[in-house]
Structures are given as C-alpha cells and as structure tokens.
Design a protein around this motif. Structure first.
Motif, mmCIF file in Angstrom:
data_model
loop_
_atom_site.group_PDB
_atom_site.id
_atom_site.type_symbol
_atom_site.label_atom_id
_atom_site.label_comp_id
_atom_site.label_asym_id
_atom_site.label_seq_id
_atom_site.Cartn_x
_atom_site.Cartn_y
_atom_site.Cartn_z
ATOM 1 N N THR A 103 7.220 45.143 -29.553
ATOM 2 C CA THR A 103 7.438 44.380 -28.318
ATOM 3 C C THR A 103 7.873 45.323 -27.209
ATOM 4 O O THR A 103 8.736 46.176 -27.413
ATOM 5 N N ILE A 104 7.257 45.152 -26.071
ATOM 6 C CA ILE A 104 7.589 46.010 -24.937
ATOM 7 C C ILE A 104 8.159 45.155 -23.828
ATOM 8 O O ILE A 104 7.535 44.192 -23.370
ATOM 9 N N ALA A 105 9.381 45.491 -23.417
ATOM 10 C CA ALA A 105 10.069 44.725 -22.379
ATOM 11 C C ALA A 105 10.016 45.503 -21.079
ATOM 12 O O ALA A 105 10.517 46.630 -21.008
ATOM 13 N N THR A 106 9.410 44.923 -20.063
ATOM 14 C CA THR A 106 9.315 45.610 -18.774
ATOM 15 C C THR A 106 9.642 44.643 -17.640
ATOM 16 O O THR A 106 10.076 43.525 -17.879
ATOM 17 N N VAL A 107 9.432 45.128 -16.424
ATOM 18 C CA VAL A 107 9.603 44.286 -15.233
ATOM 19 C C VAL A 107 8.206 43.888 -14.775
ATOM 20 O O VAL A 107 7.322 44.744 -14.740
ATOM 21 N N ASN A 108 8.005 42.643 -14.429
ATOM 22 C CA ASN A 108 6.628 42.310 -14.044
ATOM 23 C C ASN A 108 6.284 42.860 -12.669
ATOM 24 O O ASN A 108 7.155 43.214 -11.877
ATOM 25 N N GLY A 109 5.014 42.997 -12.433
ATOM 26 C CA GLY A 109 4.569 43.631 -11.198
ATOM 27 C C GLY A 109 4.680 45.147 -11.243
ATOM 28 O O GLY A 109 4.381 45.822 -10.258
ATOM 29 N N SER A 110 5.094 45.712 -12.397
ATOM 30 C CA SER A 110 5.252 47.160 -12.470
ATOM 31 C C SER A 110 4.013 47.830 -13.051
ATOM 32 O O SER A 110 3.983 49.036 -13.241
ATOM 33 N N GLY A 111 3.020 47.044 -13.386
ATOM 34 C CA GLY A 111 1.789 47.626 -13.903
ATOM 35 C C GLY A 111 1.819 47.886 -15.397
ATOM 36 O O GLY A 111 0.958 48.576 -15.938
ATOM 37 N N SER A 112 2.783 47.311 -16.083
ATOM 38 C CA SER A 112 2.898 47.591 -17.516
ATOM 39 C C SER A 112 1.767 46.961 -18.313
ATOM 40 O O SER A 112 1.502 47.358 -19.437
ATOM 41 N N GLN A 113 1.087 45.994 -17.707
ATOM 42 C CA GLN A 113 -0.036 45.371 -18.400
ATOM 43 C C GLN A 113 -1.076 46.408 -18.845
ATOM 44 O O GLN A 113 -1.614 46.318 -19.941
ATOM 45 N N THR A 114 -1.358 47.342 -17.981
ATOM 46 C CA THR A 114 -2.339 48.369 -18.324
ATOM 47 C C THR A 114 -1.891 49.158 -19.541
ATOM 48 O O THR A 114 -2.661 49.397 -20.478
ATOM 49 N N ALA A 115 -0.621 49.548 -19.546
ATOM 50 C CA ALA A 115 -0.088 50.318 -20.672
ATOM 51 C C ALA A 115 -0.169 49.502 -21.956
ATOM 52 O O ALA A 115 -0.599 50.011 -23.008
ATOM 53 N N ASN A 116 0.222 48.247 -21.867
ATOM 54 C CA ASN A 116 0.275 47.417 -23.071
ATOM 55 C C ASN A 116 -1.118 47.159 -23.644
ATOM 56 O O ASN A 116 -1.330 47.237 -24.853
#
Ligand SMILES: Cc1ncc(C[n+]2csc(CCOP(=O)(O)OP(=O)(O)O)c2C)c(N)n1
Ligand SMILES: Cc1ncc(C[n+]2csc(CCOP(=O)(O)OP(=O)(O)O)c2C)c(N)n1
Ligand code: SF4
Ligand code: SF4
Ligand SMILES: [Mg+2]
Ligand SMILES: [Mg+2]
Lengths: 596, 346, 596, 346
Positions: A12-25
């Motif tokens: 599970t990866i916890a990030t802040v939305n709008g930070s572009g983490s979708q691409t990484a995930n």
C-alpha cells in the motif's frame, strides 16, 4: 527474518492526491504484471483534486486471486497527514518505507522500517521545481523495486507504455527510479520476508479498467450517439469514447459515423440519447447515481414509448452525493423501479472488465432488439481501477438491428403495419425511423396512452392491452439477457449469489470454504434481470441462498424476493457497504457467521 | 398527370390535404390552432415534402398541436419541458431532414428553460416555435414564466414577477435567428415561418398565441385584443424562395427595402415601416427589446438573423449517409482491429 | 314497468368537456346528498380543455356503498360524439335521456327513452349566447329532478353553495332547472322504475375531495411552506392552499404565517420545500408521477441530510405521461426505492377524504419527528372526485415539532450537541435551524458523507455508523406511522390487503363475500410503510393473502415480499389497472377466480 | 473587556478568526480560495454577525468553499445545480438573515441554468456568486458552459459553442444587481462584495476565478494571465457603509464620482475611469456586455443596479417573527374553526 513470502502479499502506498503518484503506482502494478505475477490495484482516492491523503494498494497473488485484501504487508508512506495511520496499518512482520523528511516517532518494533531520502534523491533528478513532487514518487518505485526484486526491465516497459514511448519522459522517470534503487541497494539492509519473482500467470491477460472496456465494447457495438454529463466515476466512459471512436470508427474519408455530446445535465443527456434512439441510432448515456436519479422521468418514457437506449451506470456510494470516490452496488432497487407507474426495467450486471467490453456491445444489441432502455450497472471499483483481464473478444454475433422497417419492407407489406402491434407474439412490435420516405412510414410517438397504431387514446382496453404486451416483452427479454455463471461442485447444498465486482472476493472465499468442514456451496454470479430460467433453477435447487452484495439493504435480495416469492424464505443477506471493494475474508466470515 | 383533376397540387405534387394532421382537440379560437394552420399552408406553399420534416414537442396544449399538422411527417410528443434534449438527439439520426419544434411558454420558459438555452447556444438546426400565451393551458390556467407582472388569474392571485422574454433569452444565448409574431397576424406568421424553415441553425419564433379559455382578458398582454392594439411590426416581411425569380424586388422604391440572403439561396425582403431596423446587428436587437418592454409594445418581426454560423450537426464532420442508414460494416470495426485494441491495453 | 328501484342505481351523464357540465353534475350530486341519500360521484374526463367527450357517474346506494359501479341504469346523453356508446351503455330496463337535437337512430326497446328539448329550453332562459351551452346543462338537471323525484329545495341549496350565495346566479340557473322540470312534468311519461326518496343517511357526513382535504389538513398541521408545479391531478392541493391559508392562517394583523410558491418545475419545487424544511419550516410539495420522478435526486438528499418535508403525490396512470386524467396506484415501488443508493422511504396511504385531512397534518408531524421526507400517496380518484366523508376532525394531539434545539436549549447543554448523533437511542438526532444565534448552533449541512458533527468525512466507519443509525430511525418510524385498519370477523382464514382509494370497493366486495359459501375473509387496509407490528401480525395470521391494488405489477405485493420474505409465498395479487376506480364486482370476481 | 488583549476585534466584538472556516482542501492558487478570503475580510470589516448569514452552495470545487469561511454561520452544500431552489426555500425560514450563495459556472450555467434564471427573476434576496473558471474543476477538467469557443482541453477536444455570459443572463432575467469581477483583483472583489451584501434583492457576482489545475493556460479567457491582461474595470469602486460619515466624498473632484445610494443607507462610490458609465441603465449594461464580447475585454465592475424593486420575500407580507420561530398557536387554527371548515365543505 521469517520464512520468505514470494508473490503473495499486498503493497500500500500512501501519498497526497494531485501529486502525480498515480503514475508511480500504476507503473509498479504494470511492472509486476509484466513479470507474470497476478496482480490487482485498488485506488482509494478522496473527492477533491489536490492535497488530501490517498492510498493505492497492489495485491500480488501467485494463486491468482485479485480481490482486495485488508492486510497490508508492505506500506509506503509519503504523506505526513496519514503517517501514523499508515504505520499502524502494517501487518506484524511487515515492512514500512517512508519519506525521511516526515518527522514522526516510530513506535513499532514488529516490522521492518526503511526510511527513504526521497527529497534528496528527487532533487538530484534535476527537474523543474513544479515537477519535483511528482518525481519524488518515482523514488519509492525504485526503492521498492530494489527491496522486493521487481525487474527493472518491466518497469521500463511500464513507463514506456505510460508515456506512449516518449523517450525523454521515460528516461527521466527511469533515472530517478534507478537512483532510488541504487540508493536502497547501498543503504538498506533487507529485514523483511517479502519479495517478488517472475512467474508465467499473466500472459493470457491484459490490463484495463472497466470504463475503457465499456467504451470499447460500445465502439464495437456500433454506438452512434453518446450523450453524457461529467460525473465521477463515470466520466471516463465518455472520455474513452472520445479517444477510441475517432481511431476506430471514422470512415476511410475521415468522416464520423458517430457523435458524442456533452450535455448540459443528465436530464438532457438521457433525453438526447433517447431522441437519438428513437431516431434509429445506437445510443447510450453514461452516468452515476445522482445523474441516474435525474433520469427517472425519461427512463419511463423510454420504457413506455419503447425506445432503444443504453444507460451505463457506474455506481458510487450513495445515497445523495454520498461518497463520490467510493464504490458500491447501491443503485439496484432504484433502477429496478425507476420511473413512476408500472415498468419493468432490464438490467445487466457485468462482473469483470472483459464483461464490461462484452456488455458494451451486447447492451446495444439488446436495446435494439427489445426496443427498450437497457440499464448496465457497473461500479467504481470495476470502472476506474486497473484489472488484469482476459483480452477483449470480438463479438461472436453480428450487430442486432432489431425490428426496423425501411422503405422496401413497407413496400412489401403494402404499407400495412402497426407501430405497437404484437405481430410476432413476442411482445416486440415493428418500428420505422425518421428519414424513411415511404408514405406509410411516419408515426407520431408519445409518452401518453396510445393504441396499436400509435394514436392517442384514453381507452381503458387499449391501455391494458398495451401494458400487457409490454409485460410479454419483458418475458421475451428473460430469454435474451445474459445467463448467469454457475459454479456448482458435487454435493453442494447451499447457494451463494453475487454480482458485479463482488465476483473475485466470492470466488476466493469459495476456495476457502471448500477447504473447511461443513456444507458445500454452489455459486451463481447473476448477470442480468429479469431472471433467466437458469437463475430460477439455481435458486430452487439449494436449501439456503446467500446473497452477497455491496449495499446496506440487500437490494438484490429484495428484488429476488419480489420476483420469486416462493423462494424468498430461503434468502440470507450478506451485505457490505463501507465504500471499499469486497474482500474474501469478509465474505467467508459473513457466511460462516450465519451458518453457525 | 394522366387525367384532369380539380384537386390542386403544389410543385411537390401534393395536395393541401397531404399536409394536414388530425382534427384539433384544442379549444375553438385557440391561437395554437391558427399557427398549426399556417404551418400547413407554408409547407404546402414551399413544396416541402412532409417526409423530410421531423416534428417535436413537449407537453401542453401547444405541444399537442404537432398532431394537427403534417400527418405524413415523423414526430414525437415528448416530456414536459424536454423537447430540446429529445430533438437534439433525434436530429442526428438523419441530418438531411428539417426539424420543427412546437413548445409552450410553460414548456420552454418555466420547466424547459435550461434545455432551451442550451439548444439555442448549440445552434441546433431547428425551427423552435414557442406558442406563447402567458399561461399553462393544459393544466387549467396557472401562471407561466412569461406572464406579465400584475396579471390576475383565477385561483392564482396576482403575478409578482417580470415575464421571461423568449426573444431576449434567445439572443442572450447567441441565437442565429430570432423573431416574434402574433397568432392574430397570420400573414407575418406565415412569412416568418418560411424564413425560419430556410434558416441555417436555430430559428426561435416567439409567437404570442392567445389562450381563449384562461388568459384572454382584454388587458392581458397575451390576449387577442391587447395584441391587436399593441402590435408594432418592425418590418413588412416577404420571403422569396431560392428558385423564384426575384423580379418582385423591382416593385419597391429604392431604400425602402432590406434584403437578407439566406444560406440556401432564399431571400427575405424586409420592407421598412416607420423606422429602418437592421436585423443583423445584435446590439440593435437588445436595444429594441429593451425599449419595447419600456413602451409596452408588442414588437413583432425579424429581430435578428445571422446565416453564417455553423450548425450543431455541422460541427460534427459526419458521413454523408444518414447515420440511421449506416450498415453493420460501417458500425463495427473489422475483426483485425481486436488484437490492436488488446495490445493498446498493456 | 318493473318493480320500483329507489336510491339504488347509477346515473351517468355524457357531455362535452369545457361546456360547464361540471356545475350541473355536482349540483345533482349535492342535491341527492342533501336528501340524505348516500352518493358518490366519479368524473371521467379527458386530458384536454374543451370539446371531447366526458362522463360523470353518480351512484346512489341506500346501503351506503360508495365505490364505483360499472352498471349504469340512468344515462343522460348530451354529446353526439359519444351518443351511440352512451345508448349502448344503459342497463336493460334502464332509462336514457338525451338532448333532442342529437339526431341518431335509437335502436333499443329494452329501456325507457326520454328526449329533452334542451336547446329550446335553454334559449328560453334568455342568457348571453356565450352562456347558452353552459345553461343547457341545467336543463337535464331539471328533467332528472322531475323524473327521479329529486327535491327542488335541495337543488337550490346545492346551487346556492356552488355560487357562494350569489342570488342572481342561483336564480338564473334554478330558473332553467325549473323550466326543465316543468317541461318534463308536462311532456314525459315515466316508464322506468328508478326514483329517489329522502333518507337520513348522510347527516353525519360532508362532501369534499381529497385534495382539498389534504390542503386543509396541512393548514391545521401548521404548514408554512409549500412549493409546487402545476400538474393534473395534484394542482388543486396547492390551489386549495391558496384559498384556505389566507382565510385561516393569517395573524390578527393580516400577516402571513406561510408562503406558497409556484416553482419553475418539480426539481425546484422539492428543492425549495427541502430548503424550507432544513430552515425549520413545516414544508410540503405536491405533485403527480412525472413530477415525482423529477424529485428522485432531491428525495435522496432529504433522506440522507435528514430534512423534514412532505411529498404529496396524487397518483395518475403511468408510466410516463400516460393517462393524466385516469387514476392509478402505480407509484408505490418508485417511491419505495426513490433515489440512488440505499434509502428507506416512509410512505403514508390515505384511504378516504377524511384521512387525506388527517394525514395532511400527521405527515407534517411525522416529518418533523423523523427528520425525513414523508411521502403520501393519494390518487386522482381520491383527490379530485367529490366524496361523502365523515367531517374533518380537529387534530387530537398538539403539533409535533421534533428535536429542535434553540438558544436556551443549547445554553443548558453548554453548547455541547452533535447534529448526527443518536443520543436517545431512537436513531433520531437533534438539530438546530438558521436564526439560532447561539455560538454553537451553526452546522454545515450536506448530501456528502458526514460524521456525527456533520463534518465531511470519507471514513468507512463513520459512513457505516451513520447509515446504520438511519436504519434504526426507520425502525422508530415503524412504531409511529399510522396503524392499519383491520376488519376481521370470527373464523376468517384468508386475508385481504388493500390501500388507498380501493377501500370502498373492497369493503363492498367483503359484504358480498360474507354472503356466499366459502372461506371467511379478514380485511386489512394498509395505511403506511414501514409495516407496523399489526401489519406483520395480520399477514402471519392468515393462510393466504390477497393484495388488491390499482397497478399492473402488484407493487405492494413486491414490497411486502421483500420486507416479509417468510410470508411471501402466501401472497396473491389482485391487480386492476385500466385507469378507472375499482368496483366491488371486480374485486369479488378477482378473488373468487383464484379461490376456485 | 476585562483584560487587555492584543487580539483585534471589530465593532461586532469579533476577531477575524470568528469569520474563518475550515482549512481549504482546494488546490493551492485556486481562485476560489482568494474569494473565500475576501468574504472573510468583508464580513469582518462590515461587522456582520456570522450567525446572521446563511451560506449556500451546489456541488463543485467552488461549492465546497462555503466550508472555508464563516464557520459560525449555518450553511448547506446541496446538490449539483440546485443551489437556487434550496436557497429559495431556506431563506423563508428567517428573513432577517442574509444569504450568500457560492456556485460554479458548471453548477450555475450548465445544469443549474433554469434554477438560476428563475431565482434571479424572483429577485430572491441573496448574494449569488459564480466562481467562474470556464471548466468543471471537481470532475477534472471538462468544458463548462462558460468556456470560450475554441478552448482546447485535454481529453475533451475543442469547444464549439459560444460561452454563456452570466451577467447577460442575469440582466435578461431582470436582475437588480449585476457585477463582474476577477479573483486576481482582490480590492474590486472586496468592494463589490460589500455592496452586494447591502443590496436589496438578488446580487449576481460573476467572478472570474481561475482553475490553476485544469484551465489556466495563458490564452484561456479564465486564466490569471488573460484576466490580468484584459481586465477593463468600469469604475473604481468604494463602498461606504450606512453609518460611516461620507466625508470621504470631499476627496473627489466634482463630476469624477458617481454615487449610488443603497436601500439600507449605504453608498457605493463609483470613481470614473476612462469613460463614465451609468449602472442604473439596463440598456447601457446590455450595450457594454455586447461590446465587451466583441472587443475581447474582461469588463469588470458594477454593471447594473436597481435598489427599488421588492424582493421575493417582501412580496409575501410575512409576520415579523421569523417563520421558523412561530409557536403552535400561530400555526394551527383554533378548534372552533373546525366546524366552520366542515360547514364550508357542503
Ligand atoms: C414533469 C411534468 N410536470 C407537470 C406536467 C403538467 N403539465 C402539463 S402541460 C403543462 C403546462 C403547459 O403550459 P404551456 O407549455 O405554456 O402550454 P399551453 O398549454 O399553455 O399551450 C404542465 C405543467 C407534466 N406533464 N409533466
Ligand atoms: C447530478 C450531478 N451530476 C454530476 C455531478 C458531478 N459533478 C460534481 S462537480 C461538477 C462540476 C463542477 O463544475 P463547476 O460548477 O464549474 O465548479 P468548479 O469545480 O469548476 O469550481 C460535476 C459535473 C454531480 N455531483 N451531480
Ligand atoms: S386551454 Fe387555452 S391553450 Fe389550451 S387549447 Fe384551450 S385556448 Fe388553447
Ligand atoms: S481543480 Fe481547479 S477549481 Fe478545483 S480546487 Fe483545483 S484549481 Fe480550484
Ligand atoms: Mg402556455
Ligand atoms: Mg467551474
């Protein structure tokens, strides 16, 4: 370090939305998939655009289970706001990776802890400050790759896919990932048991989301008109149409065989779609709960004036605006009874991404055949998450155009035909559409009482006859809608019914139930209403029937009780509605608790 | 023709009867009936083939009237306030057909306001007629949104609000053809209808059409009497179809006539009345409506026209063949594409 | 001439609508009522304003049955368009009166035929030509009065009521009636057996329609805000409010304690009503099927944000625009499942005009208590026809204001309270409303997920807890909604359930069933959903249960099957949906056919 | 005050904090945030008691923002496009309160068009703010109805339609206060807000409020850059509350200032810029909007004002006591009336 756990845990990866983490995930998910490991990814995101906590969970399952799991063995925390919660969420014996600029006390000694110098490595990437937050996410991809053994080559493939082969983007992201991996190799000592290893369990699969699949299905179903209004989680159905229709459905001369309209609201969207359906176009609208509710009046017009149209509802958590970014199966009773007066709405329930594709074209066929709205109930989990899925299959039957009479047909009939007459005994009458120039083609449609010739009438007998024919048509639909998928082992005495995105969890729960002492279970995945003969037989066959669904009120149970009252006493509800996709554990426990 | 006949036909070879509808079930004297009759006449006069028209309506007395003209045209009497959306979708089915929509003031300006505004904004190619009587006829006499402030109706009291001005709304939404008329002025209704049917895009016709049963008191602004007393036509309008010789022009004195060329080659001749009025200038139209409101005039005539804008359906680069006649092979990509699609999925 | 038939037959009058015949018909009805004879009147009118056939049927029943009957003993024909049909409709042995300017061959010898020189007499009345059609109707009133023996004095009373005592109007109409009667006395020889005679069976009754009753109930229920949009057959609810609120609900200074708004559509109507309900006003909207469908989204907001509001639905025949001037009970399943997501809507089912009054105030109380939309399902028959009814009764309990906290309450609580917390264990939380100046009073309402403090949250547990509380609230409602009315004789083994305007027909059918050989029946008139304990007990008690309803699909049967699955196998449908009010004969036959 | 304190309070005895809301969850730089901040400042400056305001909104990023100001006010975040109807009903509950509504361009001009137009037409007493960014923020960047023709957005293609002009719509619906501003022009927003809060009736404020995430390209008409480059203020506005001395007037040269008196005794001072503009003339306002459209100007300032019209709630002769505080005895007629009613029934 306990025994090695390979290809069977969750990240599970916890990030802040709008930070572009979708691409990484998604890159991680795809890389694992390309390593041949069965995976599933669940995006838990807030209903805003930027700055709030968001989580992404990847499950690896060498046995091929793709339902959500509650347990999180590997957790990556990039967000101070959710740090404590994230830390607490790691399974004992698990691993916790975090961005080392987050300064919190870490109070767990039962897990492996890995700080990551995310900022530092990101800074080294030498990108514009605007991109720095985004690139920071690539660092954890690299660290995870190193710590778990994800092949760099598959990561590159994933990136290359994501960036449509744009070398510069691929290289810059890959550089950071590499830096992360290198740093981990040099600085972290692995103390957890989790790792990944290449398998060959995904080569017959592709990865896609249900909304894209729905759109593609419609592209192959000859969709000619889509009207929509933006709404989470349905917008991407129409947006995918905007992508694929121009690629696959223009003529050689580059002309469109379709039109996609963003309407001013959902009332207008379904109105346009019904107008187009009446006009003879293969027509659809896509929406979610609030929009669906706004379509109630028009849905009744579609039913009563007998207009082919597909309403694709990607369910989210209601009632009301509810939780726009959480999944649910809560629109069943509303759709079933949508609109005032008597009506019997036809409902399809896709249970996989592949089936979203299949029902994408099939729904258009059914609408054309039955001259009726067809409601397809997908959901956020199915629609917006990436799933590994069997490749889409080219439709096995030609387009079904329904009973449409053109000039030549009318000529043969010497112009004698009746719009609302049951000539064939199946409740389905013939229709003509505008542009038909035969002098007997035209008729004047309406939502008011009409006789067989479509003329206005208030006559009681005409009214009742027409309504009786509509009922007969619904019976015809019973033999045309998709049959259920049944898995019944020998000796099963108890039935389970589920539908839609619940399937993987129920499937996995069954595997467990098979192993324990106790009664044997048969499983039926319902794929449509009205109930086909197979559905009725299944229900009659078993002592007790568990109905597993993603709502509070046992909506399918209510409907089945109403349509099969003799069987109603057998039904037991297993209802789950916290907004998250179902887990096998929950299903198993819900059933076992009632079996005690 | 093989045998002599006394029945008159037009250039389409059709008789007036071919343009009629069912007998009206509206009240005797209802303005809506006279508009339906003008539509019959105009379509006959213009030699329109009825099969090339689609009729639309919402719900109301006005919305019933498409049943009373052009029996040989397809049509749909939809939901209250939702004519716009239905018509917008339906007009894509075969863009070679022309659309006529009949709505009421309640249907358009109350419940249907949003849909109306957006249809206009999209320049959907339709003749959009509002049969405006300031009242809900079919539900027996409640205020519609076009009722004037101060109107007193039985069981309803006195209306407190300013009326919606259909023409002003159409203009604000960038309509490309805006006209107002009065059911009591048959000739003008007829010429405006002709022009509207030639227009390229949305043609909004706000026709004051008295409800003799519920809102025809002499002092009501939607009554016959008030209309006759207050009508202030902007021009004397004549429509000249594309193929007719324009000799007629010679009849007028220099400078007394304005000519508007239509996209399809027809011409509208606007004979000046008291003042000259340029209907191609939107600012003028705003001005005119504003002053009409202040002066209590029923300004009628062609308020605004712009033949140059692309229509809604033109904005979509569609195939020539009507969409609803496309074959399976046009609609389903070839089997080979399936692998390509799957490959695109990762 | 066969044996005399006194006070036990039906009169049907066929006219053209828009001709003013309503006044004549209601005058007849009232005159008979004032003679102490039980009567009922059913208006069968077309969905247009002028020129189409319309019928009015008056039933006289010395036994007090007020359901519609199919048989028509006395028929008056004033309309050439329906003449043949009217003539054919007379029962053998009956009487046929007609305007003698209608020139049709009369081919029946089994009935008495009376031509009436309507035009001639009307012309003599010396009214303006505009009024001549109207006054012609008074002629048949006079002729009927003479032929049947209706007392002239009661006719005058009826006229005087209708014209609010305006002597001139009364005299002019009465003059024509008198002329008609005189002409009949001199020219017609009675050859039929039908006549009326004074009784004393109506002195404890008044005459009213259900929509007026609903409005008056709301006036006494403290209604403060009504928003509506015109629609047949519901408009007269709001129009009656416009009449009675100013008379009974202004302050001594002539100020209003209420506001009635004609909205721009039904979406806005319910929105305004919900806004007002949220603001602390006793609020209502009234509509019919198409409007109801448009309210679906807002209904869910009302449920979820917990806003008190009454939605009064006067049902007409659907689906879609359907038959706007025909009656039905077809909105039950839609209302039950109205809006997307899980919801449990509370429904009241008034069964008489008196009950429309009672539920008019009770619904406002329930809305306030339960902080929820309350849906009341009346219908066209109940709402728009004149019924003899028990007089309205002053509410037997004070206004129920619900759990509202004001400044002083908050002071006592030291400002500590939670908008969505179940402090009392009944699922109902406390609320404050705008204008409350206590510094802790304000809260921010929403249709999105919220916690006990009304704060936005996407948390799964908060969501589930809140939804569970709403479910508990629905259970609380179960004990608060009106209980059923049960008539169970000794030895009954079979149950009948009906609701709403079906009551008189079922009641009359029961009287018949009592007399024939066979099982004994118990009858329960359902008055609300959710089902109270009494409802459940009734259903459990009987072997089989017939559910009589005015729709095609057995909508109540569906709902009861879903809520009482164990009992579902017992249910049998008796469904009637031709747009006309139910008759006892139909009920009796429908049940007996299934009992064979 | 009992002890010396360094916290500043206004005349209502409240600190700035008393006017704040929850922390914003909107994007950094979003225009909506700056408007929320101006509302906080203005309410503080005007010494408004927060309990005397009700906040309303629909659904969208913009519609979230009432949570980010005036925590001590009641508020309701309703359905998408339905702020108008909810607010219309709610404002009857206690007419002594003032209403502020925050909507988006999608919320108002797309799905909410009908409701908006009818609320305006009724002159409902509310400050109706449209936070106009030409795009749907919350659903991630689709065209709204105020998007300019030709705008190109990711996944959406090119917008084909003319934008809805909120101010023009308000004018057409007989709004009594119409203004446009730009979130980048904090001072003007502030003064207009003050004036709007004193207005008697509906005050429509169309504030261009850039969406930095989905529609802030330099050439997009709803971007910060475009706004800064194209803003053309009509006047320099100052609002003078009722109780303040109007000495300030002396500061201006004769003829350079226009004064508008408000119903509540306040004054709006409009300092002339290039040209004089009379905001009490509706025809002027139409003219101005029409020419702004043609010249690609972002005309800002007070476009139109009329303080003389009765408001919606005034049209109802209501009791003094707020309706929601009426007692049982005010709400239920006395028992004696029951017989009278029954007698009325026949
Ligand atoms: C959703 C809905 N609401 C209300 C109605 C009832 N209704 C039928 S016609 C009508 C008003 C018609 O007024 P208008 O459009 O002005 O037409 P007119 O009868 O005056 O020609 C209404 C409110 C309906 N059919 N559907
Ligand atoms: C009935 C309904 N349809 C669609 C949606 C989805 N939706 C939420 S916000 C929004 C658009 C918001 O745009 P706008 O009003 O311009 O606000 P912004 O986010 O741009 O500030 C939409 C379409 C919804 N919530 N309800
Ligand atoms: S009621 Fe009015 S609008 Fe309707 S048909 Fe009669 S005159 Fe026309
Ligand atoms: S997405 Fe746009 S409108 Fe929404 S908060 Fe971000 S910047 Fe503002
Ligand atoms: Mg009208
Ligand atoms: Mg926006």
């Amino acid at each position: 370090m306990s025994a090695k756990v390979v290809n069977d845990f969750s990240i599970t990866i916890a990030t802040v939305n709008g930070s572009g983490s979708q691409t990484a995930n998604v890159t991680l998910l795809r890389a694992l998939f390309k390593m041949g490991i069965p995976v599933s990814g669940k995006n838990l995101f807030p209903s805003n655009i930027q700055g709030l906590p968001t989580w992404y969970t990847i499950r690896l399952s060498k046995e091929g289970f793709i339902a959500r799991r509650d347990e999180q063995e590997v957790v990556v925390s990039m967000n101070p706001a959710s740090f404590s919660k994230d830390l607490a969420s790691v399974q004992p014996g698990g691993a916790f990776l975090y961005a080392d600029d987050i300064k919190f006390a870490i109070n767990r000694s039962d897990i492996s802890i890995y700080p990551m110098p995310v900022k530092q490595i990101a800074r080294a990437a030498n990108v514009s400050s605007a991109l720095r937050d985004y690139i920071a996410n690539m660092v954890y991809v690299g660290v995870l790759a190193q710590m778990l053994g994800i092949e760099m080559e598959t990561i590159k493939q994933a990136l290359s896919f994501h960036f449509k082969g744009k070398a510069e983007a691929v290289e810059s992201n890959f550089g950071t990932i590499k830096a992360g991996a290198d740093w981990a190799a040099q600085n972290l000592k692995k103390s957890d048991p989790f790792s990944v290893a290449r398998m060959d369990a995904t080569s017959n699969y592709v990865m896609a989301d249900g909304n894209t699949a729905a759109a593609l299905g419609a592209v192959y179903g000859g969709l000619q008109f889509e009207a929509w209004y933006p709404i989470t989680p349905a917008s991407s159905v129409a947006e995918a149409l905007n992508v694929y229709l121009p690629q696959f459905r223009k003529t050689a001369e580059g002309k469109q065989t379709y039109a996609v309209m963003q309407a001013e609201d959902e009332l207008a969207a379904i109105g346009m779609a019904i107008g187009a359906g009446w006009g003879g176009l293969r027509s659809m609208t896509s929406t979610s709960g609030p929009g669906l509710s706004l379509m109630a009046e028009y849905a009744g017009l579609g039913y009563f004036a007998e207009v082919p149209v597909v309403v694709w509802d990607v369910q989210r958590m209601g009632p009301s605006t509810g939780l726009p970014t959480r999944t649910a199966q809560g629109d069943l009773t509303e759709v079933y009874s949508l609109s005032h007066g008597d009506k019997q709405n036809i409902i399809l329930l896709p249970g996989s991404v592949q089936e979203c594709f299949e029902f994408g074209w099939k729904a258009l066929d059914l609408a054309a055949t039955l001259q009726s709205p067809i409601f397809v109930l997908s959901d956020l989990d199915l629609g917006m998450n990436q799933w590994m899925t069997k490749p889409f299959e080219y439709p096995d039957v030609p387009l079904e155009r329904g009973k449409v009479l053109w000039e030549a047909d009318l000529e043969k009939l010497s112009g004698i035909w009746s719009r609302y007459k049951d000539s064939d005994g199946d409740g389905i009458a013939y229709r003509t559409v505008p542009g038909n120039k035969h002098h007997s083609a035209a008729w004047f449609g309406r939502g008011t009482g009409h006789d067989e010739e479509a003329r206005y009438t208030e006559d009681s007998v005409s009214w009742e006859n027409n309504m009786a024919r509509l009922k007969k048509k619904y019976d015809t639909a019973r033999s045309l809608v998709p049959k259920p998928v049944i898995k019944a082992g020998r000796g099963a005495t108890i039935g389970i019914i589920a539908y839609g995105s619940s399937d993987p969890a129920v499937d996995e729960a069954l595997a467990f139930l098979k192993k324990v002492e106790g009664p044997k279970f048969a499983y039926m995945r319902l794929r449509a209403l009205p109930c086909t003969a197979e559905v009725q037989n299944f229900i009659k066959k078993y002592e007790r029937i568990y109905i597993v669904e993603g709502n509070r009120d046992g909506q399918l149970r209510q409907i089945l009780s109403a349509v099969l009252p003799d069987q109603a006493p057998k039904f037991r509800s297993a209802c789950h509605s916290d907004g998250l996709p179902l887990t096998a554990k929950w299903v198993k426990e819900a059933i076992m608790a009632q079996e005690k | 023709m093989s045998a002599p006949t006394t029945i008159q036909t037009n250039k389409a070879g059709l008789t007036k009867n071919d343009y009629r509808g069912l007998p009206s079930t509206l009240c005797q004297g209802c303005g809506h009936n006279s508009i339906a009759n003008q539509i019959i006449t105009v379509c006959y006069d213009l030699n329109i083939v009825p099969e090339e028209i689609i009729k639309f309506s919402g719900i109301g007395c006005s919305s019933k009237s498409p049943a009373y003209f052009l029996n040989r045209s397809f049509g749909f009497n939809g939901l209250h306030g939702r004519m716009s959306s239905f018509a917008t979708g339906a007009m894509f089915s075969d863009t070679s057909l022309r659309s006529i929509g009949i709505s009421g003031d309640g249907d358009t300006a109350s419940i249907g306001m949003g849909g109306f505004k957006h249809l206009v904004r999209r320049n959907a190619p339709i003749v959009y007629i509002v049969e405006n009587n300031g009242v809900y006829g079919l539900t027996k006499g409640q205020f519609s949104a076009t009722a004037e402030k101060g109107l007193n109706l039985k069981h309803q009291g006195i209306n407190q609000y300013m009326p919606v001005d259909i023409c002003l709304e159409a203009l604000a939404s960038n309509a490309t053809f805006v006209a107002r008329s009065f059911a009591g002025d048959a000739k003008q209704v007829k010429e405006l209808l002709k022009a509207a049917l030639s227009h390229h895009g949305v043609a909004v016709l706000d026709i004051i059409s008295p409800c003799v049963t519920f809102n025809n008191q002499d002092n009501a602004t939607h009554s016959y009497t008030w209309g006759k007393d207050h009508e202030a036509p902007l021009q004397d309008i004549s429509f000249i179809p594309a193929l007719d010789e324009i000799e007629i022009l010679g009849e007028f004195e220099e400078g007394t006539v304005r000519e508007v060329s239509m996209h399809d080659g027809s011409t509208i001749l606007l004979k000046k009345l008291e003042k000259d009025y340029d209907p191609t200038n939107r600012a003028n139209a705003f001005q005119m409506l504003e002053s009409a409101q202040q002066k209590d005039w029923l300004v009628t005539g062609l308020l605004y026209i712009d033949e140059s804008k692309p229509t809604l359906t033109e904005a979509y680069n569609l195939v020539e063949t009507p969409l609803n006649r496309l074959q399976d092979s046009d609609l389903r990509p070839a089997p080979e594409t399936m692998d390509k699609i799957n490959a695109m999925m990762f």
